[in-house]
Design an enzyme around this catalytic site. Sequence first.
Site, PDB file in Angstrom:
ATOM      1  N   HIS A 167       3.285  14.476 -16.079  1.00  8.32           N
ATOM      2  CA  HIS A 167       3.769  14.233 -17.434  1.00  8.32           C
ATOM      3  C   HIS A 167       3.487  12.771 -17.759  1.00  8.32           C
ATOM      4  O   HIS A 167       3.902  11.873 -17.032  1.00  8.32           O
ATOM      5  CB  HIS A 167       5.269  14.529 -17.488  1.00  8.32           C
ATOM      6  CG  HIS A 167       5.877  14.408 -18.857  1.00  8.32           C
ATOM      7  ND1 HIS A 167       5.188  13.944 -19.954  1.00  8.32           N
ATOM      8  CD2 HIS A 167       7.123  14.688 -19.302  1.00  8.32           C
ATOM      9  CE1 HIS A 167       5.975  13.947 -21.003  1.00  8.32           C
ATOM     10  NE2 HIS A 167       7.160  14.392 -20.634  1.00  8.32           N
ATOM     11  N   ASP A 168       2.772  12.520 -18.848  1.00  9.71           N
ATOM     12  CA  ASP A 168       2.337  11.151 -19.130  1.00  9.71           C
ATOM     13  C   ASP A 168       3.500  10.171 -19.256  1.00  9.71           C
ATOM     14  O   ASP A 168       3.382   9.009 -18.871  1.00  9.71           O
ATOM     15  CB  ASP A 168       1.426  11.098 -20.363  1.00  9.71           C
ATOM     16  CG  ASP A 168       1.985  11.782 -21.597  1.00  9.71           C
ATOM     17  OD1 ASP A 168       3.177  12.170 -21.592  1.00  9.71           O
ATOM     18  OD2 ASP A 168       1.238  11.947 -22.575  1.00  9.71           O
ATOM     19  N   GLY A 219       0.477   2.166 -25.723  1.00 11.60           N
ATOM     20  CA  GLY A 219      -0.336   1.617 -26.808  1.00 11.60           C
ATOM     21  C   GLY A 219       0.479   0.909 -27.872  1.00 11.60           C
ATOM     22  O   GLY A 219       0.043  -0.094 -28.442  1.00 11.60           O
ATOM     23  N   ASN A 256      13.684  11.552 -27.384  1.00  9.99           N
ATOM     24  CA  ASN A 256      12.376  11.707 -28.008  1.00  9.99           C
ATOM     25  C   ASN A 256      12.444  11.221 -29.453  1.00  9.99           C
ATOM     26  O   ASN A 256      13.263  11.718 -30.234  1.00  9.99           O
ATOM     27  CB  ASN A 256      11.962  13.187 -28.013  1.00  9.99           C
ATOM     28  CG  ASN A 256      10.988  13.517 -26.924  1.00  9.99           C
ATOM     29  OD1 ASN A 256      11.156  13.068 -25.801  1.00  9.99           O
ATOM     30  ND2 ASN A 256       9.998  14.319 -27.231  1.00  9.99           N
ATOM     31  N   SER A 276      -4.365  12.558 -28.890  1.00 12.87           N
ATOM     32  CA  SER A 276      -5.501  12.220 -29.746  1.00 12.87           C
ATOM     33  C   SER A 276      -6.731  11.749 -28.990  1.00 12.87           C
ATOM     34  O   SER A 276      -7.827  11.745 -29.546  1.00 12.87           O
ATOM     35  CB  SER A 276      -5.091  11.132 -30.755  1.00 12.87           C
ATOM     36  OG  SER A 276      -4.646   9.967 -30.077  1.00 12.87           O
ATOM     37  N   SER A 277      -6.557  11.355 -27.727  1.00 14.59           N
ATOM     38  CA  SER A 277      -7.711  10.891 -26.960  1.00 14.59           C
ATOM     39  C   SER A 277      -7.427  10.987 -25.466  1.00 14.59           C
ATOM     40  O   SER A 277      -6.283  11.124 -25.038  1.00 14.59           O
ATOM     41  CB  SER A 277      -8.073   9.446 -27.322  1.00 14.59           C
ATOM     42  OG  SER A 277      -7.056   8.552 -26.904  1.00 14.59           O
ATOM     43  N   GLY A 278      -8.499  10.883 -24.696  1.00 13.62           N
ATOM     44  CA  GLY A 278      -8.380  10.845 -23.244  1.00 13.62           C
ATOM     45  C   GLY A 278      -9.333   9.815 -22.690  1.00 13.62           C
ATOM     46  O   GLY A 278     -10.262   9.375 -23.386  1.00 13.62           O
ATOM     47  N   ARG A 279      -9.085   9.400 -21.455  1.00 12.38           N
ATOM     48  CA  ARG A 279      -9.992   8.426 -20.840  1.00 12.38           C
ATOM     49  C   ARG A 279      -9.876   8.507 -19.332  1.00 12.38           C
ATOM     50  O   ARG A 279      -8.903   9.030 -18.789  1.00 12.38           O
ATOM     51  CB  ARG A 279      -9.679   7.004 -21.299  1.00 12.38           C
ATOM     52  CG  ARG A 279      -8.288   6.524 -20.947  1.00 12.38           C
ATOM     53  CD  ARG A 279      -7.325   6.781 -22.068  1.00 12.38           C
ATOM     54  NE  ARG A 279      -5.965   6.367 -21.742  1.00 12.38           N
ATOM     55  CZ  ARG A 279      -5.501   5.136 -21.905  1.00 12.38           C
ATOM     56  NH1 ARG A 279      -6.306   4.188 -22.343  1.00 12.38           N
ATOM     57  NH2 ARG A 279      -4.256   4.855 -21.623  1.00 12.38           N
ATOM     58  N   THR A 306       2.047   8.291 -29.266  1.00 14.99           N
ATOM     59  CA  THR A 306       2.234   9.286 -30.323  1.00 14.99           C
ATOM     60  C   THR A 306       3.719   9.598 -30.478  1.00 14.99           C
ATOM     61  O   THR A 306       4.237   9.724 -31.576  1.00 14.99           O
ATOM     62  CB  THR A 306       1.438  10.564 -29.990  1.00 14.99           C
ATOM     63  OG1 THR A 306       0.052  10.239 -29.890  1.00 14.99           O
ATOM     64  CG2 THR A 306       1.623  11.609 -31.074  1.00 14.99           C
TER      65      THR A 306
END
Length: 489
Positions: A236-237, A405, A296, A13-16, A259
């Site tokens: 891979h995050d 998060g 998962n 949904s977002s990046g930074r 997410t």
Amino acid sequence: MTETYIAVDIGASSGRLMKSELQANGQLTLEEIHRFKNGFRMKDGHDRWAIHHLINEILIGLEKLKKSGVTKCYIGIDTWAVDYCLIDRSGDLLEEPISYRDTRTESAVQAFTAECSLERLYEKTGIQIQPFNTIFQLFVESQEKLNKAEKLLLIPDYLGYVFTGNAVTEKTNASTMQLLNPDSQDWDEELLSLAGIKKELLSPLTDSGTILGQLKKEQFPTFDLPEATFITVATHDTASAVIGTPGEGDDWAYISSGTWSLLGIETTLFNVSREAFFENYTNEWGAHNTIRFLKNIMGMWLIQEVARMQDYQYTYAELADLAEATPAFQQFIDVNDPSFLNPNNMIEAIQDYCRKTKQRIPESAGELARCIYDNLALCYAIELEKMEQLTGTGKKIDKLHIVGGGSNNLFLNQLTANAAGIVIEAGPGEATAIGNILLQMITTGVFSDLKEARKVIQQSFEISVHEPKKFDKTIINDYKNFLKERTAR
């Protein structure tokens, strides 16, 4: 001279872009330089990622960095897994990459079983069966497009290729493709054939923590960019998030809460037992020859979509407060039910699920949030129990680290501690960016190994501790029975 490290961390949904430096006192700083939105949208009949938008936003962030006075830095990129870009013989992108949430793989698993049993696929790769895994995406991919392609690169590898001109396939992310064989530590030729691709389409496998190359500034003449060396981190995050988890010893587990909620342990052993297969646990490769044995779980996606369907009338903190003020355990839902993967309306999906299972239907924002958080906590609790059984060592997990998060949700943290009967250490919220940066620092010699690097997390970032409180364990048993009945149907 203090070196500057940049984590390019992009989620669904977002990046930074996060800037980090190691101070003389041994503490790690972390500063957000640039944030941007991400998401897929329908184009040419499929849900696709706006990859050119991501490239442009990274360049904007690097230009901001240069304007702030940083003229030289190291950069690592991490993103989500399984999705890929196809590049033609001229080095150009054939089309925008399709999202793993696209419906094209709905029947792929069933079709694949005509060629290979899912149990055999698991034995060969150790990777859980998910319809969006790369092997199934490729199984339904247009052969015409594959014939036009010169290279196939996963999303973070493609971004690295755009900025440096060097193409690699980083192993932690490559393992999620369900095409790697843990015994040979290489591509599985049989599975490549079943997926309909040739090995030549894939770039060389590369360990996380290797230098990729220099930023080709001349390719982006309209941007004022710093001198930058790209490092192939754990792309891979989740792999980066585990690096950024301040675990010590071998009695801890983690939830990388975003997410998705990835609940697992760090180990060095693959577990491809029948039990692990039936429970759909996965053996993803980690940095420094580790294995992420994990489950998962459809995590904050549920509450993110509920918030979106309410036009973000409430913040996530407000939703947690509303949930806490709402009666507990009014509904059971299987948070991993396929109906929650990508519904048009998450609120309606949850309500329809409760209606079909003859339960009280959550209506208000607080009731919906309470339903989600209650069931996530219950899911975490039973999966922790399963994981202990699957590892077969008889060793109890004594501590659960929640990072990412979702670790900022103190209500869910305490609810999970209560349900699982385990001490939780929550934080850091920026574990993925921190893990990205720590691996860059190991690569450049700041730290000697992962153990030394992790020590800096505890002294640099706030960690909250949640001791378990009294909890009615019959709720856990009722939830297990509910899931068994649903599976039996």
